[in-house]
Scaffold this active site. Structure first.
Site, mmCIF file in Angstrom:
data_model
loop_
_atom_site.group_PDB
_atom_site.id
_atom_site.type_symbol
_atom_site.label_atom_id
_atom_site.label_comp_id
_atom_site.label_asym_id
_atom_site.label_seq_id
_atom_site.Cartn_x
_atom_site.Cartn_y
_atom_site.Cartn_z
ATOM 1 C CG HIS A 112 22.797 96.604 77.004
ATOM 2 N ND1 HIS A 112 23.214 96.118 75.784
ATOM 3 C CD2 HIS A 112 21.475 96.338 77.088
ATOM 4 C CE1 HIS A 112 22.185 95.585 75.155
ATOM 5 N NE2 HIS A 112 21.120 95.701 75.924
ATOM 6 C CD GLU A 150 31.720 83.758 82.567
ATOM 7 O OE1 GLU A 150 32.403 84.741 82.952
ATOM 8 O OE2 GLU A 150 30.987 83.102 83.324
HETATM 9 C C1 GAR Z 1 25.118 103.274 72.796
HETATM 10 O O1 GAR Z 1 23.720 103.428 72.810
HETATM 11 C C2 GAR Z 1 25.535 102.064 73.603
HETATM 12 O O2 GAR Z 1 24.766 101.874 74.753
HETATM 13 C C3 GAR Z 1 25.292 100.970 72.613
HETATM 14 O O3 GAR Z 1 25.738 101.498 71.384
HETATM 15 C C4 GAR Z 1 25.614 102.924 71.398
HETATM 16 C C5 GAR Z 1 26.968 103.533 71.088
HETATM 17 O O4 GAR Z 1 26.896 104.928 70.952
HETATM 18 N N1 GAR Z 1 25.987 99.784 73.005
HETATM 19 C C6 GAR Z 1 25.501 98.547 72.804
HETATM 20 O O5 GAR Z 1 24.451 98.322 72.224
HETATM 21 C C7 GAR Z 1 26.366 97.436 73.364
HETATM 22 N N2 GAR Z 1 25.630 96.210 73.424
HETATM 23 P P1 GAR Z 1 28.183 105.873 71.124
HETATM 24 O O6 GAR Z 1 29.292 105.339 70.214
HETATM 25 O O7 GAR Z 1 27.692 107.210 70.632
HETATM 26 O O8 GAR Z 1 28.591 105.896 72.560
#
Ligand code: GAR
Length: 202
Positions: A112, A150
């Site tokens: 995250h 969860e």
């Molecule tokens: C990343 O920054 C990840 O931490 C975030 O989405 C992006 C995906 O990039 N995830 C979230 O926000 C989950 N809550 P990627 O497809 O290039 O790895």
């Protein structure tokens, strides 16, 4: 000892998946093997990254199922058919139900892009997280790798890394810095830590 079989769930660009692929190629993933990539988006560039690395892929779209339970069951079947022991959410934009997460206690990890418990939970994903951090005016942010339970973004924290906010940051600039300085480092590290733990408890 046999390495922990890892399944990675993705939705988009897959730069975190790439960090895992590179880490494995460089010999860092001593206790795990990237064995399957599942995308809930057929257009995800992450699929190309996986194919290029010779990792088996599957596309499972929510739209093709009548209910969330049916979608999740299809994901579970794919994971089980491939003997997956550790699930990594790497930019996976679907929140998994308690029915799913309770099957895999401390066997699902997520990255995250903030320092949990700030800017996390339902509605905080991708660029929105960085918009919120800049909007609040925090001076540092970062990334967190945690177990998935969860509660969205509520499971036990495995690793965190701090990233400074800089003058002139936009959500896009900050997102890139958080990825480069934090996510792409702590996700592979956490993957190894948890894989090792699973391997030794087999
Ligand atoms: C990343 O920054 C990840 O931490 C975030 O989405 C992006 C995906 O990039 N995830 C979230 O926000 C989950 N809550 P990627 O497809 O290039 O790895």
């Amino acid at each position: 000892m046999e390495k922990t079989k890892i399944g990675v769930l993705v939705s988009g660009g897959g730069t975190n998946l790439q960090a895992l692929i590179d880490f494995e190629k460089d010999g860092g993933l001593k206790s795990g093997k990237l064995s399957l990539v599942i995308s809930d988006n057929p257009k995800a560039y992450a699929l190309e990254r996986a194919e290029k690395a010779g990792i088996k892929t599957a596309v499972i779209c929510k739209m093709d199922f009548e209910s969330r339970a049916d979608f999740e069951n299809a994901v579970i079947n794919e994971l089980e058919e491939n003997g997956i022991e550790l699930i990594i959410l790497a930019g996976f934009m679907t929140i998994l139900s308690a029915n799913f997460t309770s099957r895999y206690p401390e066997r699902i990890i997520n990255v995250h892009p903030s320092l949990i418990p700030s800017f996390c939970g339902k509605g905080f994903y991708g660029l929105k997280v960085h918009e919120a951090a800049l909007g609040y005016g925090v001076k540092v942010t970062g990334a967190t790798v945690h177990f998935v339970n969860e509660i969205p973004d509520g499971g036990r924290i495995i690793l965190q890394k701090v990233v400074e906010i800089e003058e002139g940051d936009t959500p896009e600039i900050l997102q890139k810095r958080v990825m480069e300085q934090a996510e792409w480092k702590i996700l592979p590290e956490a993957a190894e830590i948890v894989s090792e733990c699973i391997m030794h408890n087999k």
